[in-house]
Design a protein around this motif. Structure first.
Motif, PDB file in Angstrom:
ATOM      1  N   LYS A 138     -24.474 -74.380  17.800  1.00 31.30           N
ATOM      2  CA  LYS A 138     -24.361 -73.998  19.208  1.00 31.30           C
ATOM      3  C   LYS A 138     -25.538 -74.513  20.043  1.00 31.30           C
ATOM      4  O   LYS A 138     -25.576 -74.305  21.252  1.00 31.30           O
ATOM      5  CB  LYS A 138     -24.300 -72.463  19.341  1.00 31.30           C
ATOM      6  N   GLY A 139     -26.506 -75.128  19.368  1.00 32.05           N
ATOM      7  CA  GLY A 139     -27.651 -75.663  20.100  1.00 32.05           C
ATOM      8  C   GLY A 139     -28.732 -74.645  20.369  1.00 32.05           C
ATOM      9  O   GLY A 139     -29.709 -74.928  21.074  1.00 32.05           O
ATOM     10  N   LEU A 140     -28.597 -73.472  19.802  1.00 27.19           N
ATOM     11  CA  LEU A 140     -29.545 -72.385  20.098  1.00 27.19           C
ATOM     12  C   LEU A 140     -30.930 -72.686  19.533  1.00 27.19           C
ATOM     13  O   LEU A 140     -31.949 -72.354  20.140  1.00 27.19           O
ATOM     14  CB  LEU A 140     -29.000 -71.072  19.512  1.00 27.19           C
ATOM     15  N   ILE A 141     -30.961 -73.312  18.375  1.00 23.71           N
ATOM     16  CA  ILE A 141     -32.252 -73.593  17.745  1.00 23.71           C
ATOM     17  C   ILE A 141     -33.062 -74.560  18.619  1.00 23.71           C
ATOM     18  O   ILE A 141     -34.269 -74.384  18.809  1.00 23.71           O
ATOM     19  CB  ILE A 141     -32.059 -74.175  16.329  1.00 23.71           C
ATOM     20  N   ARG A 142     -32.371 -75.556  19.134  1.00 17.34           N
ATOM     21  CA  ARG A 142     -33.079 -76.518  20.013  1.00 17.34           C
ATOM     22  C   ARG A 142     -33.694 -75.791  21.203  1.00 17.34           C
ATOM     23  O   ARG A 142     -34.820 -76.041  21.597  1.00 17.34           O
ATOM     24  CB  ARG A 142     -32.118 -77.593  20.509  1.00 17.34           C
ATOM     25  N   HIS A 143     -32.908 -74.871  21.784  1.00 16.61           N
ATOM     26  CA  HIS A 143     -33.425 -74.105  22.928  1.00 16.61           C
ATOM     27  C   HIS A 143     -34.615 -73.251  22.515  1.00 16.61           C
ATOM     28  O   HIS A 143     -35.627 -73.203  23.210  1.00 16.61           O
ATOM     29  CB  HIS A 143     -32.334 -73.181  23.483  1.00 16.61           C
ATOM     30  N   LEU A 144     -34.473 -72.597  21.365  1.00 20.53           N
ATOM     31  CA  LEU A 144     -35.528 -71.691  20.905  1.00 20.53           C
ATOM     32  C   LEU A 144     -36.839 -72.442  20.695  1.00 20.53           C
ATOM     33  O   LEU A 144     -37.922 -71.951  21.025  1.00 20.53           O
ATOM     34  CB  LEU A 144     -35.113 -71.042  19.577  1.00 20.53           C
ATOM     35  N   LEU A 145     -36.723 -73.637  20.120  1.00 21.06           N
ATOM     36  CA  LEU A 145     -37.930 -74.382  19.769  1.00 21.06           C
ATOM     37  C   LEU A 145     -38.629 -74.968  20.998  1.00 21.06           C
ATOM     38  O   LEU A 145     -39.769 -75.436  20.898  1.00 21.06           O
ATOM     39  CB  LEU A 145     -37.590 -75.490  18.764  1.00 21.06           C
ATOM     40  N   THR A 146     -37.971 -74.962  22.142  1.00 18.85           N
ATOM     41  CA  THR A 146     -38.651 -75.383  23.368  1.00 18.85           C
ATOM     42  C   THR A 146     -39.565 -74.263  23.859  1.00 18.85           C
ATOM     43  O   THR A 146     -40.439 -74.491  24.696  1.00 18.85           O
ATOM     44  CB  THR A 146     -37.661 -75.743  24.498  1.00 18.85           C
ATOM     45  N   GLY A 147     -39.325 -73.062  23.361  1.00 20.90           N
ATOM     46  CA  GLY A 147     -40.162 -71.919  23.740  1.00 20.90           C
ATOM     47  C   GLY A 147     -41.307 -71.750  22.759  1.00 20.90           C
ATOM     48  O   GLY A 147     -41.492 -72.574  21.850  1.00 20.90           O
ATOM     49  N   PRO A 148     -42.067 -70.695  22.926  1.00 22.75           N
ATOM     50  CA  PRO A 148     -43.224 -70.463  22.041  1.00 22.75           C
ATOM     51  C   PRO A 148     -42.809 -69.907  20.676  1.00 22.75           C
ATOM     52  O   PRO A 148     -43.315 -68.861  20.242  1.00 22.75           O
ATOM     53  CB  PRO A 148     -44.071 -69.462  22.829  1.00 22.75           C
ATOM     54  N   VAL A 149     -41.854 -70.576  20.041  1.00 19.66           N
ATOM     55  CA  VAL A 149     -41.402 -70.171  18.708  1.00 19.66           C
ATOM     56  C   VAL A 149     -41.501 -71.379  17.795  1.00 19.66           C
ATOM     57  O   VAL A 149     -40.871 -72.410  18.044  1.00 19.66           O
ATOM     58  CB  VAL A 149     -39.939 -69.671  18.730  1.00 19.66           C
ATOM     59  N   SER A 150     -42.314 -71.267  16.773  1.00 21.18           N
ATOM     60  CA  SER A 150     -42.456 -72.395  15.865  1.00 21.18           C
ATOM     61  C   SER A 150     -41.308 -72.389  14.872  1.00 21.18           C
ATOM     62  O   SER A 150     -40.696 -71.341  14.645  1.00 21.18           O
ATOM     63  CB  SER A 150     -43.793 -72.295  15.129  1.00 21.18           C
ATOM     64  N   PRO A 151     -41.017 -73.551  14.285  1.00 19.99           N
ATOM     65  CA  PRO A 151     -39.953 -73.582  13.268  1.00 19.99           C
ATOM     66  C   PRO A 151     -40.216 -72.587  12.150  1.00 19.99           C
ATOM     67  O   PRO A 151     -39.300 -71.934  11.666  1.00 19.99           O
ATOM     68  CB  PRO A 151     -39.981 -75.033  12.753  1.00 19.99           C
ATOM     69  N   GLY A 152     -41.481 -72.480  11.761  1.00 20.57           N
ATOM     70  CA  GLY A 152     -41.807 -71.549  10.687  1.00 20.57           C
ATOM     71  C   GLY A 152     -41.485 -70.115  11.066  1.00 20.57           C
ATOM     72  O   GLY A 152     -40.943 -69.351  10.259  1.00 20.57           O
ATOM     73  N   GLU A 153     -41.796 -69.764  12.318  1.00 23.27           N
ATOM     74  CA  GLU A 153     -41.515 -68.399  12.770  1.00 23.27           C
ATOM     75  C   GLU A 153     -40.005 -68.161  12.817  1.00 23.27           C
ATOM     76  O   GLU A 153     -39.527 -67.083  12.447  1.00 23.27           O
ATOM     77  CB  GLU A 153     -42.123 -68.176  14.166  1.00 23.27           C
ATOM     78  N   TYR A 154     -39.273 -69.175  13.283  1.00 23.41           N
ATOM     79  CA  TYR A 154     -37.813 -69.014  13.331  1.00 23.41           C
ATOM     80  C   TYR A 154     -37.255 -68.800  11.923  1.00 23.41           C
ATOM     81  O   TYR A 154     -36.439 -67.897  11.700  1.00 23.41           O
ATOM     82  CB  TYR A 154     -37.165 -70.239  13.988  1.00 23.41           C
ATOM     83  N   VAL A 155     -37.662 -69.658  10.985  1.00 22.05           N
ATOM     84  CA  VAL A 155     -37.155 -69.558   9.613  1.00 22.05           C
ATOM     85  C   VAL A 155     -37.526 -68.203   9.019  1.00 22.05           C
ATOM     86  O   VAL A 155     -36.686 -67.532   8.403  1.00 22.05           O
ATOM     87  CB  VAL A 155     -37.711 -70.705   8.736  1.00 22.05           C
ATOM     88  N   PHE A 156     -38.780 -67.802   9.230  1.00 23.03           N
ATOM     89  CA  PHE A 156     -39.209 -66.508   8.697  1.00 23.03           C
ATOM     90  C   PHE A 156     -38.388 -65.386   9.307  1.00 23.03           C
ATOM     91  O   PHE A 156     -37.961 -64.454   8.612  1.00 23.03           O
ATOM     92  CB  PHE A 156     -40.705 -66.310   8.980  1.00 23.03           C
ATOM     93  N   GLY A 157     -38.162 -65.482  10.617  1.00 26.86           N
ATOM     94  CA  GLY A 157     -37.376 -64.454  11.296  1.00 26.86           C
ATOM     95  C   GLY A 157     -35.951 -64.368  10.775  1.00 26.86           C
ATOM     96  O   GLY A 157     -35.415 -63.276  10.543  1.00 26.86           O
ATOM     97  N   LYS A 158     -35.329 -65.527  10.546  1.00 28.85           N
ATOM     98  CA  LYS A 158     -33.951 -65.513  10.056  1.00 28.85           C
ATOM     99  C   LYS A 158     -33.880 -64.968   8.632  1.00 28.85           C
ATOM    100  O   LYS A 158     -32.962 -64.219   8.284  1.00 28.85           O
ATOM    101  CB  LYS A 158     -33.335 -66.930  10.099  1.00 28.85           C
ATOM    102  N   CYS A 159     -34.862 -65.375   7.795  1.00 30.92           N
ATOM    103  CA  CYS A 159     -34.872 -64.859   6.410  1.00 30.92           C
ATOM    104  C   CYS A 159     -35.039 -63.342   6.426  1.00 30.92           C
ATOM    105  O   CYS A 159     -34.362 -62.608   5.699  1.00 30.92           O
ATOM    106  CB  CYS A 159     -36.001 -65.507   5.607  1.00 30.92           C
ATOM    107  N   LEU A 160     -35.959 -62.885   7.279  1.00 32.50           N
ATOM    108  CA  LEU A 160     -36.181 -61.439   7.377  1.00 32.50           C
ATOM    109  C   LEU A 160     -34.930 -60.737   7.895  1.00 32.50           C
ATOM    110  O   LEU A 160     -34.573 -59.647   7.441  1.00 32.50           O
ATOM    111  CB  LEU A 160     -37.364 -61.193   8.323  1.00 32.50           C
ATOM    112  N   SER A 161     -34.251 -61.400   8.840  1.00 33.58           N
ATOM    113  CA  SER A 161     -33.034 -60.821   9.407  1.00 33.58           C
ATOM    114  C   SER A 161     -31.967 -60.621   8.338  1.00 33.58           C
ATOM    115  O   SER A 161     -31.332 -59.558   8.253  1.00 33.58           O
ATOM    116  CB  SER A 161     -32.504 -61.737  10.516  1.00 33.58           C
ATOM    117  N   VAL A 162     -31.761 -61.647   7.490  1.00 37.33           N
ATOM    118  CA  VAL A 162     -30.756 -61.551   6.423  1.00 37.33           C
ATOM    119  C   VAL A 162     -31.138 -60.421   5.468  1.00 37.33           C
ATOM    120  O   VAL A 162     -30.294 -59.622   5.041  1.00 37.33           O
ATOM    121  CB  VAL A 162     -30.628 -62.891   5.658  1.00 37.33           C
TER     122      VAL A 162
END
Lengths: 416, 379
Positions: free
Chosen positions: A248-272
């Motif tokens: 859906k392109g959400l990751i691209r949008h997220l990474l333009t903000g103050p969210v690093s790839p590592g934080e996103y991955v960690f957040g998704k793993c924690l979410s699961v």
């Protein structure tokens, strides 16, 4: 903070679609409920065995069986249906579990001490009830055989009386009755009650004194397996969101903000992981409401957390290996179904063929179910299930780390 | 008719492009049937159907009487494993008969003594019951010997002689025993997975096309509503037909390596499953018409499949459920499909014998078609 925000976002998203979430829980609960309904105490006691009785002799046997079958206790369990030659066609149509055939002259031959034979015709579409009838008939035949030896003299007298014309004399009847009575008196200590009794008991290893006997029944036996399966599908749904976000392109949008790839991955793993744990807690709560005793709070909590960790790790790793949501769906479904099959979610591992049993231990499903069974049936403490907890935790940590690493690399490479 | 086929073939093409759908259509039925076939026919657990049941025996008494009991057990189609009292029980032990200490002394003194049958929690209930019955029979024989000794004043040799009343068993139909292993798992799993594909992917695709407006656009083309509904039903049938053909084909090939005996009538089994697939196809369309959300339609479809498979006899034989549940089972098409298949496989019946079950399936098909026609709105 970003990882926590991602977790909260995912939880809110699940909350906004409660029907979808509830349907994921409905499956394991429904399956466990079906098993409980079919094999639960009430259901099992209502099984009725339909037996056709073709008595060509038209003598004592059919009347005896008719009386036995019409007693209040037997009424509910045993349905004896007198038939003639048409019984064979009824059996061909599968209208009963079995047919007993007593040939002509059965009773007279028995009284005379000759060998006699009862025939059983069994329904090939049934595995269980015909066997019950056969075994019961074998026991009856054994009792009759032994009785024939013990009361030989009396039976022969009765046999000769039945052959003679007219009513037997009082003396003759009296001598038979007297002989039977005397023998029964002498045999009283052997048969009333039977001198050898048989008790059955289900053994459970590592029985602890504190643990009350397992009153969970069939529902408690199957619920852990189905719950683990339910959580696997819940984690599948949660982990697929990673690829959904990418498509859906959400990751691209997220990474333009103050969210690093590592934080996103960690957040998704924690979410699961959080979704899996909350889901499992919900299923445990439903089980408790249904009267299931999951064991001590500490062991149940430890198993819930480690199982959720293993499940989350596995599904995150699987999603990290594919490119699209559909591929993730296909691959993870294969893994989930194979793990549930060979891990013992549908059937106890002890009933597997020898070559399949070692395979069971290669799945986290086995270790989770085994841990819950030990806790629920045997009251096992943390020490006894420590191996289960260690394996689940190790599997979870390794898979989650690997999955996060691969996801992070793929994001860095622009693949996600 | 041409439009019907075009819609049906299009649905088939779309379904075959979905890898998950192909997995559930073709791979998982084979995996499930193989797994349950191995468990039910190739396991180490004894199968009472072939006459023998395994039983471990621990003799804590070591007397003449306990030895006599063990001899009777050996004669009674029990696969005995004698364990010494101090021996640790092997891991694969499922049932153990314990002859208590003082067995002979108590019996001779006229005191009741108790044998204990210890069962593992997950032992086969069928095998346990058979073992119990045979232990009772052996104990009866032993008591008979004691009685004859009492009556005649000497050890009675006739206690070991042939029984006077014997039991001769045989099976109805042309088959010599109930299906087990693959012969049991293949029909049940085929019936379940045909329904699963119809009620999940079938329903979800209809639901998705409603949601995306594909059906609305179809109506603007020179295709009538009846052709659309009929095409959708035909599409579900074509998919299930392909699935059934593939599964029966796999069974036909696998026969050369494993014991899959489907009553010697593969064509009959294929035809019954085809009729069944045709009858449940409209139910998938109706389900898709009831739910706008694809995932919800698929989830509901899965739950309906599980319930119908369980209560219809696909997972276990209906003989072991209560009379109430057997009556409820009549309301499901899975029950009637399994009945027809049992007629072919277990009894070796012909078409005339299974035609009532097929007739009921057709009635289900007509009812589901009515539901689908009334439910599916394409405008």
């Amino acid at each position: 903070m970003a990882p926590l925000t991602i977790v909260l976002r995912d939880l809110k998203r699940m909350g906004r679609n409660p029907v979808r979430t509830l349907l994921l829980f409905a499956m394991p609960l429904m399956m466990a409920g079906i098993f409980a309904l079919v094999f639960g105490g009430g259901g099992a006691s209502e099984i009725s065995i339909r037996v056709l009785v073709f008595d060509e002799d038209q003598g004592l046997i059919s009347r005896f069986l008719g009386g036995a079958g019409s007693s209040p206790e037997m009424d509910q369990r045993l349905e004896l249906v007198p038939v003639g030659i048409e019984g064979y066609e009824m059996m061909e149509n599968g209208e009963a579990s079995a047919m007993l055939h007593f040939p002509e002259g059965f009773v007279q031959a028995y009284l005379d001490g000759a060998s006699v034979e009862v025939s059983i015709l069994k329904n090939p579409a049934e595995r269980f009830l015909p066997q019950v009838i056969e075994e019961g008939t074998q026991i009856g035949a054994e009792i009759l055989s032994q009785g024939s030896r013990v009361f030989r003299t009396e039976l022969e007298t009765v046999g000769s009386l039945t052959r003679s014309e007219g009513f037997p004399s009082d003396l003759a009847v009296g001598s038979v009755a007297s002989g039977v009575n005397q023998k029964l008196r002498s045999l009283e200590r052997w048969v009333f009650p039977p001198i050898i009794n048989l008790e059955t008991m289900t053994v459970t290893p590592e029985i602890t004194e504190e643990h009350e006997s397992d009153g969970n029944g069939i529902l408690g036996f199957f619920l852990p397996g189905f719950s683990v399966m339910g959580i696997l599908f819940l984690a599948q749904s949660a982990s697929r969101d990673i690829l959904h976000d990418r498509e859906k392109g959400l990751i691209r949008h997220l990474l333009t903000g103050p969210v690093s790839p590592g934080e996103y991955v960690f957040g998704k793993c924690l979410s699961v992981l959080v979704v899996s744990t909350i889901g499992f807690v919900f299923l445990v709560a439903i089980g408790i409401a249904a009267g299931i005793n999951w064991g001590s709070v500490s062991t149940t909590l430890a198993l819930v957390v480690t199982t959720s960790l293993a499940v989350a790790g596995a599904l995150v790793l699987l999603c990290s290996l594919v490119g699209t949501e559909r591929q993730a769906d296909a691959l993870s479904t294969i893994v989930i179904m194979v793990w549930c099959l060979i891990g013992g979610a549908f059937m106890p591992v002890s009933q597997f063929p020898d070559f399949l049993r070692p395979l069971a231990k290669s799945t986290p499903v086995f270790w989770a179910i085994d841990g819950f069974q030990k806790t629920m049936q045997n009251g096992a403490g943390l020490a006894i299930i420590s191996t289960n907890l260690l394996v689940l935790a190790a599997v979870g940590m390794v898979f989650l780390s690997l999955g996060a690493f691969v996801l992070r690399r793929r994001m860095a490479g622009g693949l996600i | 008719m041409a439009n019907l086929w075009k819609i049906a073939v299009h649905d088939l093409r779309v379904t075959l492009k979905d890898r998950s759908a192909v997995l559930w259509m073709l791979l998982f039925p084979v995996v499930f049937a193989t797994f349950f076939g191995l468990v039910m026919g190739g396991g180490t657990a004894s199968t009472p159907v072939d006459g023998t049941v395994s039983l471990s025996v621990v003799d804590l008494d070591g007397s003449i009487m306990s030895s006599a009991l063990i001899d009777h057990l050996k004669d009674d189609r029990l696969d005995l494993v004698l364990l010494s009292p101090s021996q640790e029980r092997p891991a694969d032990t499922v049932r153990t008969l314990v002859i208590p200490e003082g067995f002979e002394r108590m019996a001779v003194a006229g005191e009741q003594t108790t044998l204990v049958l210890e069962k593992e929690p997950d032992t086969s209930a069928e095998a346990a019951l058979v073992a119990q019955a045979r232990i009772v029979r052996s104990a009866t024989r032993l008591i008979g010997g004691l009685i004859m000794e009492e009556v005649s004043g000497s050890v009675d040799a006739t206690a070991d002689s042939e029984p006077l009343v014997t039991v001769n068993t045989s099976w109805a139909g042309s088959r010599q025993g109930p299906p087990s292993g693959f012969s049991q798992s293949v029909p049940g799993n085929a019936t379940m997975f045909v329904l699963l594909i119809t009620l999940t992917y079938g329903a979800a695709s209809v639901s998705g096309e409603r949601q995306s407006g594909v059906l609305r656009r179809l109506v603007t083309s020179p295709v009538s509503r009846w052709e659309i509904v009929g095409g959708k039903i035909l599409g579900r049938f074509v998919i299930s037909g392909l699935q059934v053909t593939a599964l029966v084909g796999v069974a036909a090939i696998a026969r050369f390596w494993v014991n899959i005996d489907l009553g010697g009538n593969l064509f009959g089994v294929w035809a019954v499953l085809l009729v069944y697939g045709a009858c449940v196809a409209p139910l998938g369309v109706a389900l898709g018409a009831w739910f706008v959300d694809q995932e919800r339609a698929a989830n509901i479809g899965t739950m309906m499949t599980m319930a119908m498979a369980a209560f219809g006899g696909c997972w276990w034989p209906l003989e072991i459920v209560s009379g109430t549940l057997q009556t409820i089972a009549m309301a499901f098409p899975t029950t009637w499909a399994m009945r027809a298949l049992h007629g072919l496989i277990s009894f070796g019946h012909g078409w005339d014998a299974i035609s009532p079950s097929l007739g009921v399936l057709v009635l289900f098909g007509l009812a589901f078609t009515t539901l689908a026609v009334r439910s599916l709105r394409v405008e």
